[in-house]
Design a protein around this motif. Structure first.
Motif, PDB file in Angstrom:
ATOM      1  N   SER A 195      12.774 -14.152  -7.207  1.00 48.84           N
ATOM      2  CA  SER A 195      13.035 -12.956  -6.410  1.00 48.84           C
ATOM      3  C   SER A 195      12.985 -11.745  -7.333  1.00 48.84           C
ATOM      4  O   SER A 195      13.563 -11.762  -8.419  1.00 48.84           O
ATOM      5  CB  SER A 195      14.416 -13.032  -5.747  1.00 48.84           C
ATOM      6  OG  SER A 195      14.480 -14.128  -4.868  1.00 48.84           O
ATOM      7  N   ASP A 206       4.050  -4.962   3.977  1.00 48.81           N
ATOM      8  CA  ASP A 206       3.900  -6.275   3.358  1.00 48.81           C
ATOM      9  C   ASP A 206       4.386  -6.192   1.912  1.00 48.81           C
ATOM     10  O   ASP A 206       3.629  -5.838   1.010  1.00 48.81           O
ATOM     11  CB  ASP A 206       2.432  -6.716   3.410  1.00 48.81           C
ATOM     12  CG  ASP A 206       2.190  -8.073   2.764  1.00 48.81           C
ATOM     13  OD1 ASP A 206       3.166  -8.741   2.354  1.00 48.81           O
ATOM     14  OD2 ASP A 206       1.003  -8.456   2.654  1.00 48.81           O
ATOM     15  N   ILE A 207       5.647  -6.510   1.704  1.00 49.86           N
ATOM     16  CA  ILE A 207       6.271  -6.344   0.382  1.00 49.86           C
ATOM     17  C   ILE A 207       5.574  -7.179  -0.700  1.00 49.86           C
ATOM     18  O   ILE A 207       5.624  -6.844  -1.880  1.00 49.86           O
ATOM     19  CB  ILE A 207       7.782  -6.653   0.461  1.00 49.86           C
ATOM     20  CG1 ILE A 207       8.500  -6.003  -0.711  1.00 49.86           C
ATOM     21  CG2 ILE A 207       8.033  -8.151   0.544  1.00 49.86           C
ATOM     22  CD1 ILE A 207       9.996  -5.915  -0.535  1.00 49.86           C
ATOM     23  N   TYR A 208       4.893  -8.246  -0.298  1.00 49.22           N
ATOM     24  CA  TYR A 208       4.193  -9.097  -1.269  1.00 49.22           C
ATOM     25  C   TYR A 208       3.067  -8.343  -1.975  1.00 49.22           C
ATOM     26  O   TYR A 208       2.638  -8.748  -3.053  1.00 49.22           O
ATOM     27  CB  TYR A 208       3.639 -10.352  -0.594  1.00 49.22           C
ATOM     28  CG  TYR A 208       3.236 -11.410  -1.593  1.00 49.22           C
ATOM     29  CD1 TYR A 208       4.193 -12.216  -2.200  1.00 49.22           C
ATOM     30  CD2 TYR A 208       1.904 -11.577  -1.963  1.00 49.22           C
ATOM     31  CE1 TYR A 208       3.842 -13.173  -3.137  1.00 49.22           C
ATOM     32  CE2 TYR A 208       1.534 -12.538  -2.902  1.00 49.22           C
ATOM     33  CZ  TYR A 208       2.505 -13.331  -3.484  1.00 49.22           C
ATOM     34  OH  TYR A 208       2.146 -14.263  -4.418  1.00 49.22           O
ATOM     35  N   GLN A 209       2.617  -7.238  -1.408  1.00 47.45           N
ATOM     36  CA  GLN A 209       1.557  -6.441  -2.041  1.00 47.45           C
ATOM     37  C   GLN A 209       1.974  -5.910  -3.408  1.00 47.45           C
ATOM     38  O   GLN A 209       1.131  -5.531  -4.218  1.00 47.45           O
ATOM     39  CB  GLN A 209       1.130  -5.282  -1.129  1.00 47.45           C
ATOM     40  CG  GLN A 209       0.467  -5.723   0.160  1.00 47.45           C
ATOM     41  CD  GLN A 209      -0.783  -6.550  -0.077  1.00 47.45           C
ATOM     42  OE1 GLN A 209      -1.632  -6.199  -0.885  1.00 47.45           O
ATOM     43  NE2 GLN A 209      -0.887  -7.671   0.631  1.00 47.45           N
ATOM     44  N   TRP A 210       3.286  -5.916  -3.694  1.00 44.18           N
ATOM     45  CA  TRP A 210       3.734  -5.473  -5.020  1.00 44.18           C
ATOM     46  C   TRP A 210       3.122  -6.327  -6.122  1.00 44.18           C
ATOM     47  O   TRP A 210       2.855  -5.832  -7.220  1.00 44.18           O
ATOM     48  CB  TRP A 210       5.261  -5.480  -5.119  1.00 44.18           C
ATOM     49  CG  TRP A 210       5.871  -4.219  -4.604  1.00 44.18           C
ATOM     50  CD1 TRP A 210       6.700  -4.078  -3.524  1.00 44.18           C
ATOM     51  CD2 TRP A 210       5.674  -2.900  -5.137  1.00 44.18           C
ATOM     52  NE1 TRP A 210       7.027  -2.747  -3.362  1.00 44.18           N
ATOM     53  CE2 TRP A 210       6.417  -2.011  -4.341  1.00 44.18           C
ATOM     54  CE3 TRP A 210       4.942  -2.385  -6.206  1.00 44.18           C
ATOM     55  CZ2 TRP A 210       6.445  -0.636  -4.573  1.00 44.18           C
ATOM     56  CZ3 TRP A 210       4.974  -1.026  -6.450  1.00 44.18           C
ATOM     57  CH2 TRP A 210       5.713  -0.163  -5.643  1.00 44.18           C
ATOM     58  N   LYS A 211       2.894  -7.597  -5.843  1.00 42.78           N
ATOM     59  CA  LYS A 211       2.238  -8.444  -6.847  1.00 42.78           C
ATOM     60  C   LYS A 211       0.904  -7.833  -7.256  1.00 42.78           C
ATOM     61  O   LYS A 211       0.604  -7.719  -8.447  1.00 42.78           O
ATOM     62  CB  LYS A 211       2.004  -9.856  -6.294  1.00 42.78           C
ATOM     63  CG  LYS A 211       1.112 -10.708  -7.184  1.00 42.78           C
ATOM     64  CD  LYS A 211       0.854 -12.080  -6.604  1.00 42.78           C
ATOM     65  CE  LYS A 211      -0.096 -12.859  -7.516  1.00 42.78           C
ATOM     66  NZ  LYS A 211      -0.211 -14.268  -7.113  1.00 42.78           N
ATOM     67  N   TRP A 212       0.109  -7.438  -6.288  1.00 44.51           N
ATOM     68  CA  TRP A 212      -1.231  -6.919  -6.566  1.00 44.51           C
ATOM     69  C   TRP A 212      -1.170  -5.516  -7.158  1.00 44.51           C
ATOM     70  O   TRP A 212      -2.024  -5.148  -7.973  1.00 44.51           O
ATOM     71  CB  TRP A 212      -2.085  -6.976  -5.304  1.00 44.51           C
ATOM     72  CG  TRP A 212      -2.094  -8.368  -4.753  1.00 44.51           C
ATOM     73  CD1 TRP A 212      -1.550  -8.795  -3.576  1.00 44.51           C
ATOM     74  CD2 TRP A 212      -2.616  -9.545  -5.400  1.00 44.51           C
ATOM     75  NE1 TRP A 212      -1.708 -10.153  -3.437  1.00 44.51           N
ATOM     76  CE2 TRP A 212      -2.369 -10.639  -4.541  1.00 44.51           C
ATOM     77  CE3 TRP A 212      -3.269  -9.774  -6.609  1.00 44.51           C
ATOM     78  CZ2 TRP A 212      -2.753 -11.944  -4.859  1.00 44.51           C
ATOM     79  CZ3 TRP A 212      -3.649 -11.071  -6.926  1.00 44.51           C
ATOM     80  CH2 TRP A 212      -3.396 -12.132  -6.062  1.00 44.51           C
ATOM     81  N   VAL A 218       2.026  -1.804   1.167  1.00 42.91           N
ATOM     82  CA  VAL A 218       3.279  -2.428   0.746  1.00 42.91           C
ATOM     83  C   VAL A 218       4.455  -2.156   1.689  1.00 42.91           C
ATOM     84  O   VAL A 218       5.364  -2.972   1.797  1.00 42.91           O
ATOM     85  CB  VAL A 218       3.621  -2.044  -0.715  1.00 42.91           C
ATOM     86  CG1 VAL A 218       4.249  -0.654  -0.791  1.00 42.91           C
ATOM     87  CG2 VAL A 218       4.527  -3.070  -1.356  1.00 42.91           C
ATOM     88  N   PHE A 231       3.291 -13.100 -13.029  1.00 38.76           N
ATOM     89  CA  PHE A 231       2.427 -13.318 -11.867  1.00 38.76           C
ATOM     90  C   PHE A 231       1.156 -14.088 -12.243  1.00 38.76           C
ATOM     91  O   PHE A 231       0.771 -15.032 -11.560  1.00 38.76           O
ATOM     92  CB  PHE A 231       2.029 -11.983 -11.223  1.00 38.76           C
ATOM     93  CG  PHE A 231       3.075 -11.398 -10.322  1.00 38.76           C
ATOM     94  CD1 PHE A 231       3.620 -12.144  -9.278  1.00 38.76           C
ATOM     95  CD2 PHE A 231       3.507 -10.095 -10.497  1.00 38.76           C
ATOM     96  CE1 PHE A 231       4.580 -11.603  -8.431  1.00 38.76           C
ATOM     97  CE2 PHE A 231       4.466  -9.540  -9.648  1.00 38.76           C
ATOM     98  CZ  PHE A 231       4.998 -10.298  -8.621  1.00 38.76           C
ATOM     99  N   THR A 241      -3.508  -1.120  -2.227  1.00 36.94           N
ATOM    100  CA  THR A 241      -2.382  -2.039  -1.999  1.00 36.94           C
ATOM    101  C   THR A 241      -1.071  -1.278  -1.813  1.00 36.94           C
ATOM    102  O   THR A 241      -0.210  -1.719  -1.054  1.00 36.94           O
ATOM    103  CB  THR A 241      -2.260  -3.068  -3.137  1.00 36.94           C
ATOM    104  OG1 THR A 241      -2.279  -2.407  -4.390  1.00 36.94           O
ATOM    105  CG2 THR A 241      -3.388  -4.087  -3.082  1.00 36.94           C
TER     106      THR A 241
END
Length: 198
Positions: A138, A30-36, A27, A129, A23
């Motif tokens: 944010s 795709d900045i949302y990959q920080w969640k994973w 990142v 999360f 992941t």
């Protein structure tokens, strides 16, 4: 094609590192990959804490009260209570103390204030999360690469320097070391990128 997903405590820990690496490579696009990455980092650290604390049985990785009940039942030849993993914060405290003294050469973890801060922040983010309450949220991500690098320092200590983890599956230790090396390069590059932006 195999119909069984097989795992154990070593596979769980290395698999979480793999997820961090995979992941982290996504990142930048795709900045949302920080969640994973956060979830996988938490899972990897928890896995390595368990590996370093486990002493042939699960007593040191259970909540203390449950471990006492389990031992009492075992000694009295009574039905054993169901095992349950101790909380993440308790496991983190245990790696700093006598529960790590499993072998003659074993070493407990001595945390820096920054590592303590990063572990606490990781726990908070992961919980937010996993137990997401509907809201607008944010997150400033510029500090996440350094947070993950601090977590990797702890994992490296547990996996290799504590001398408590027995790597019994061929190639697993080398794979974990390789993944961590790749992760460090990726996270340092992300850190540099974010520092240029801010």
């Amino acid at each position: 094609m195999e119909n069984w997903l097989r795992t154990d405590e070593l596979e769980e820990s290395v698999s979480a590192l793999r997820m961090m690496r995979d992941t982290a490579l996504k990142v930048a696009n795709d900045i949302y990959q920080w969640k994973w990455i956060v979830i996988a980092s938490h899972n990897a650290l928890q896995g390595f804490m368990v590996l370093a604390l486990r002493n042939g049985n699960n007593l040191t990785i259970m909540p203390d009260r449950l471990a006492r009940k389990w031992l009492e039942a075992y000694r009295a030849d009574k039905p054993l209570p169901a095992e349950r993993l101790d909380s993440f914060p308790n496991l983190y405290e245990k790696i700093k103390g006598e529960d790590m003294e499993r072998l003659v050469m074993s070493r407990c973890f001595t945390a820096t204030a920054e590592q303590d801060r990063c572990v606490k922040k990781l726990q908070e983010l992961r919980n937010d999360f996993i137990h997401f309450v509907p809201k607008g949220w944010s997150i400033e991500v510029s500090g996440l690469p350094s947070l993950c690098l601090a977590i990797l320092e702890i994992i490296e200590f547990l996996g290799w320097e504590s001398l408590n983890v027995l790597w019994h599956k061929k190639g697993q230790r080398e794979e974990a070391e390789s993944i961590i090396s790749e992760l460090k390069v990726t996270l340092k590059a992300l850190n540099d990128q974010y520092q240029k932006i801010s």
